[in-house]
Design a protein around this motif. Sequence first.
Motif, short mmCIF file in Angstrom:
data_model
loop_
_atom_site.label_atom_id
_atom_site.label_comp_id
_atom_site.label_asym_id
_atom_site.label_seq_id
_atom_site.Cartn_x
_atom_site.Cartn_y
_atom_site.Cartn_z
N ARG A 279 1.25 6.48 -6.99
CA ARG A 279 0.15 7.41 -7.27
C ARG A 279 0.69 8.85 -7.29
O ARG A 279 0.33 9.66 -8.14
CB ARG A 279 -0.90 7.24 -6.18
CG ARG A 279 -2.10 8.12 -6.32
CD ARG A 279 -3.16 7.72 -5.29
NE ARG A 279 -4.24 8.66 -5.25
CZ ARG A 279 -4.24 9.79 -4.58
NH1 ARG A 279 -3.16 10.11 -3.86
NH2 ARG A 279 -5.26 10.61 -4.61
N MET B 278 0.84 -1.20 0.00
CA MET B 278 0.00 0.00 0.00
C MET B 278 0.87 1.25 0.00
O MET B 278 0.54 2.25 -0.63
CB MET B 278 -0.92 0.02 1.23
CG MET B 278 -1.94 -1.10 1.26
SD MET B 278 -3.30 -0.86 0.09
CE MET B 278 -4.44 0.03 1.11
N GLN C 252 -0.81 -3.29 -9.18
CA GLN C 252 -2.28 -3.38 -9.14
C GLN C 252 -2.72 -4.84 -9.05
O GLN C 252 -3.59 -5.19 -8.26
CB GLN C 252 -2.89 -2.77 -10.41
CG GLN C 252 -2.57 -1.31 -10.64
CD GLN C 252 -3.44 -0.38 -9.81
OE1 GLN C 252 -4.50 -0.76 -9.37
NE2 GLN C 252 -2.95 0.82 -9.57
N GLU D 15 0.95 4.26 -2.78
CA GLU D 15 0.85 5.71 -2.54
C GLU D 15 1.93 6.47 -3.30
O GLU D 15 1.67 7.52 -3.90
CB GLU D 15 0.97 6.01 -1.03
CG GLU D 15 -0.36 5.96 -0.28
CD GLU D 15 -1.44 6.83 -0.91
OE1 GLU D 15 -1.18 8.04 -1.13
OE2 GLU D 15 -2.53 6.31 -1.25
N LEU E 67 -1.97 -6.19 -5.61
CA LEU E 67 -2.86 -5.63 -4.59
C LEU E 67 -4.25 -6.26 -4.64
O LEU E 67 -4.88 -6.50 -3.62
CB LEU E 67 -2.99 -4.12 -4.78
CG LEU E 67 -1.88 -3.28 -4.15
CD1 LEU E 67 -2.02 -1.82 -4.56
CD2 LEU E 67 -1.91 -3.40 -2.62
N ASN F 274 3.38 -0.15 -11.95
CA ASN F 274 1.98 0.05 -11.54
C ASN F 274 1.13 -1.16 -11.91
O ASN F 274 0.35 -1.67 -11.09
CB ASN F 274 1.43 1.31 -12.22
CG ASN F 274 0.03 1.66 -11.76
OD1 ASN F 274 -0.31 1.40 -10.61
ND2 ASN F 274 -0.77 2.23 -12.64
N LEU G 35 3.64 9.77 -8.09
CA LEU G 35 4.39 10.02 -9.32
C LEU G 35 3.45 10.21 -10.53
O LEU G 35 3.76 10.98 -11.43
CB LEU G 35 5.34 8.85 -9.60
CG LEU G 35 6.61 8.85 -8.73
CD1 LEU G 35 7.46 7.63 -9.04
CD2 LEU G 35 7.43 10.12 -8.96
N TYR G 36 2.32 9.52 -10.52
CA TYR G 36 1.36 9.74 -11.61
C TYR G 36 0.88 11.18 -11.59
O TYR G 36 0.72 11.81 -12.63
CB TYR G 36 0.16 8.79 -11.47
CG TYR G 36 0.35 7.49 -12.22
CD1 TYR G 36 0.19 7.44 -13.61
CD2 TYR G 36 0.67 6.32 -11.55
CE1 TYR G 36 0.37 6.26 -14.30
CE2 TYR G 36 0.86 5.13 -12.23
CZ TYR G 36 0.70 5.10 -13.61
OH TYR G 36 0.88 3.94 -14.30
N ILE G 37 0.65 11.70 -10.39
CA ILE G 37 0.14 13.08 -10.29
C ILE G 37 1.24 14.09 -10.65
O ILE G 37 1.01 15.05 -11.38
CB ILE G 37 -0.40 13.35 -8.87
CG1 ILE G 37 -1.59 12.42 -8.59
CG2 ILE G 37 -0.81 14.80 -8.71
CD1 ILE G 37 -2.07 12.43 -7.15
N ALA G 38 2.47 13.82 -10.16
CA ALA G 38 3.54 14.80 -10.35
C ALA G 38 4.22 14.66 -11.72
O ALA G 38 4.84 15.60 -12.20
CB ALA G 38 4.57 14.63 -9.24
#
Lengths: 618, 477
Positions: free
Chosen positions: A14, A7, A78, A11, A81, A74, A16-19
């Motif tokens: 995630r 987890m 996924q 985070e 997870l 990723n 890195l996807y945003i930035a």
Amino acid sequence: MSQALLMELNEEIRRLYIAGSDLAAGDYRLKRLLPSFEQLGERAPVFKKLGEGIAALIDEGAGTDTARRLQDVNLLLQSVLRTQGKGAAEGETAPLRTQPVRLEANLSYRKLSAVRTALTTRGGGRHEVIVEAFREGLFRDVRLVPLAIEALNDPYVEIAEFAMNDILPSYGPDIVPHLLESFRPDGGKLEARKLTVIARNGGKDVLDVVHKASVSGSDEVRTTAIRLLAGHPEYEQVLLDFSRDKKKSIREAAFQALAASDRESAAERLYEAFTGKDREAVSSSVMQSRSELLNGWLVRDLSELVASVREGTASQEEMANVWNEVRRYIWALHQKTSPELGRLYMDVMRNYKLYMYKLGWAFLANEAMAYIQHEHSEEGRQLVRAAVELDLKKHAQTASFARDLFKKALPVLPPERLFEAFGTILEERAKASSLSRSANEAKQLMDTIEDMVVIRRYREIEQIWSYGETGYTYHVEMPPQEELAGKWDPRWLDHFIALDRMALVSAFARPGHAEAASYLLDKLKRSPEFRNRFANLAVMGLVRAGVSGEELHEALVRAVEDERNTECREIEPFLFDQLCRLPASYADRSRAALPKFGSVSGEQLEYVLKTMESSNRS
Amino acid sequence: MIEITETWIDSLAPNSAAIKNGRDLNKKGKFTGLHRSEDGQVLFGECQGSGKTPYMPSADFVTPDKPVMRCSCPSRQFPCKHVLGLLYAYAEGKPFTAAQIPDDLAAKREKAEKREEKKAKEAAAGTPAKPKKTNKAALKKKILAQLEGLELLEKLTHSLIRRGLGTLDAKELKAVQEHVKQMGSHYLSGAQIQLRKLHLLLSAKEDREDAYSRAAEQLAVIHAFIKKGRAHLDARLEDPELAPDHESTIEEWLGHAWQLTELKEAGLAGSDAELIQLSFISYDDVSRQEFVDCGYWMQMDTGEIHFTVQYRPYRAAKLMREDDSFFEVAAVPELYRYPGDLNRRVRYESFASRPLTESDMGRIRRHAAASFAEVVKKVKNQLKNPLGDPNPVVLLRAENIVTDSNGRIFIADAQGETLELRDVLADGTVHLLKYLAEEHLRDVALLGMFNHEMRSGRLVVQPLSIINERELVRLLY
């Protein structure tokens, strides 16, 4: 432990996807996670692969390949997870206890979704869908219960009230626990409506909840709760206490609840308020109260007030105060009856001149007259007659004579006396110029009479020419001829003909009055257009005049044929009915006229022709 | 004589508005004539419409299983309200007078009969359906175009990822939308849907944090799709004779629409299956630009849960029949199964029906999975495939429904294993449990839809239906 690690990685991914993946090179947070993955990787290949992926991602030499590397990690993460999901309960569990509502769940999607949409969206036409669904019993399906509760909060008040007054009560006491579960006494309208259903469906068991809400809820909930306590003697003391609350809205609600009680304590409190400072807040409740005790006191007080002015010694100011009080009492007693009240009003009628003209208390005098007229006593009748005769004298030559006074006198005076008193106006009109005062008065009188005997009402009609669909249209209605014959002097009709008031001639036309019949036949000939209201009125009059079938039919068909008779949209109901009675022999002449009629009138005429033809066949 | 029930007519109607309109025509007496043919096979009538001449709806029961509806009205809905009204009038018991079939209707019937004869003759003569010849050059061209499309898709997603989802502006969102269009011209309708989904997530105004997580998940799906699609297309390019892959769902992902004959060739057709619908849902799928009607059915001999699906594209939605819940048992002579996992899409061309009985409940319940541990294992096995259906539906045997101190609700199996019940679909059902009686909560079979919630790491189940010994309670539809 490994799930927490995964987890954590998720985070970071995630983030890195945003930035943006280009920032991954040398990312210290990922670098920090790497050893754990390498360590776990020694035993589990998946972690080893993830570790390799992380290493590639943070590699400074990735260049433009960062996005692919991020996607690779990723994708694998996924998948891993998704195999780690936890669904089980962690702590203690106990069997679910429910409050069953005995209902079904057997409606199809199509049926349900239409109601569901109506209950969960905004826009027009929803009320109809919901009412229809309730009538069909669709709300017996358990899946609509939560939505029915939600509907209490619908911004469209009709829907919210329909849910409160019809849908939810239909579930009976079963629904109460579910409403109680979400009931918040500090809420607004929604909670007040909820409480209303709770009180109506819950019976004695929920009175305690209602009582609590009346003490500690929001203002909206409190006033509703107080009203709901009405009719429960054990809460009378509570209501009495509320009636002395600081807030006016609370006192008002308490008065309304007390108005439903027939106990002495309630009557005393209402009377106290009515005669004290709270007169305004209590007035509508006093009006509603059926308590004999309270009403007895009110009549007693009113009698004293009315009697107190007989001496005529009071000052003008005192009189004004008394008059204000009298008016309040009359309102409070409006539409109530009692022997004492009857005696009081008889007394007023006996002194009609004093109250009506000397004091100018028309409100009292008229209320008394209306009350006494309902009583049907001989003495009462005479007093009313005398009062009207007095009015006639006092109001002669005033503006209200031909209007209000005529209306007042009509039910009281015998027909001949009425004609004597008012008919002269019409007689004088015949002699005077059209600009004179008497011409104006005559017009007023005839307008008044026409309003009484020629009533145009917009109402439902079965359109038999169009498969019996219901539509709406104007109907002209006149009182039955017997009624007119009993109440009106026969001489009126001659005046109406002389003054050329066709609508009145039609209403008063009677068999054997040849002049009226020929007058109306002439009228129909002059204005045969079905698009105007005259043709319909003339035909109504001809039927009332008892004109022979043959003569009437010929006149009707002439009107149909007349070249001026065009552009009619819809034929009025009475006229249409008469056309339907035409014998088949008129079919050819009527058919020839058909092209002049379009729109609805064309369909109507076609229907007339069809009935003619079918009667021909049979 | 033909037997017609109102429910049957309702089921024919394309949507609920048509039901209402058809009923109204009958109620308002718009029918000026109601007739049946001498042999009782055909119902026909005249119905007043908005025009001058009345419409002539008819229902031809010459093949009772497959009645033919006709009408002279211009409506594109089928069957139109006039035919429905005619049937409602018949079901209600209104008198139908025997009459000669009108000429134009007779002519149409004759033509249809000839067509049938011709077909029968061809079948009797044993002329095999011509094997479809694939144009190899065209196929190759298509595959190349698809590969190119995948390349384009990859480039786009990579540029978005490198830049970062947090800083995307209107211009980039527009570029995504452009690509959605381009996927279409590269024969990649599946990619189109996935990219549109991403676009919706990225342009979401509310709950940005959740949208980012879901966008990251969606990007993983697209990544997997590109990888697997590319491998598949490369293999087909090498060997053009290769039949479509009927093992996995990759063909559908690439936009292939399976023909029933293809499924049959692949050995995916079975005969004489009995199906019972356990749940139904219809929803608006914005990323597909279609309404989706989806039914979950149990195949009674194997206990598998299948689904039927009907897509109604926005543009044609009004004219297509909206599917509905189905309350009887369908006996299907030939059942076609799509490639898939725990739940497969199924189709059939015809079926006969019979009412559902209490003994059917017993048969359904016997197929319910008794051990949650085993079910969870199977479900996770499917979930780990990024291209698999993320919401498998399973019939579970629930000994009990329990709640914990936080008010969360679980189902428990005989071994005391529990699974949390939580809403997955927009149409919630968990809140309905509190209205149910004891007999619907203990020792029941529960049809549940699984979902893995990525952010909380929870695997949850939404109850769709509950089956006890006597009845099937549909919590959804």
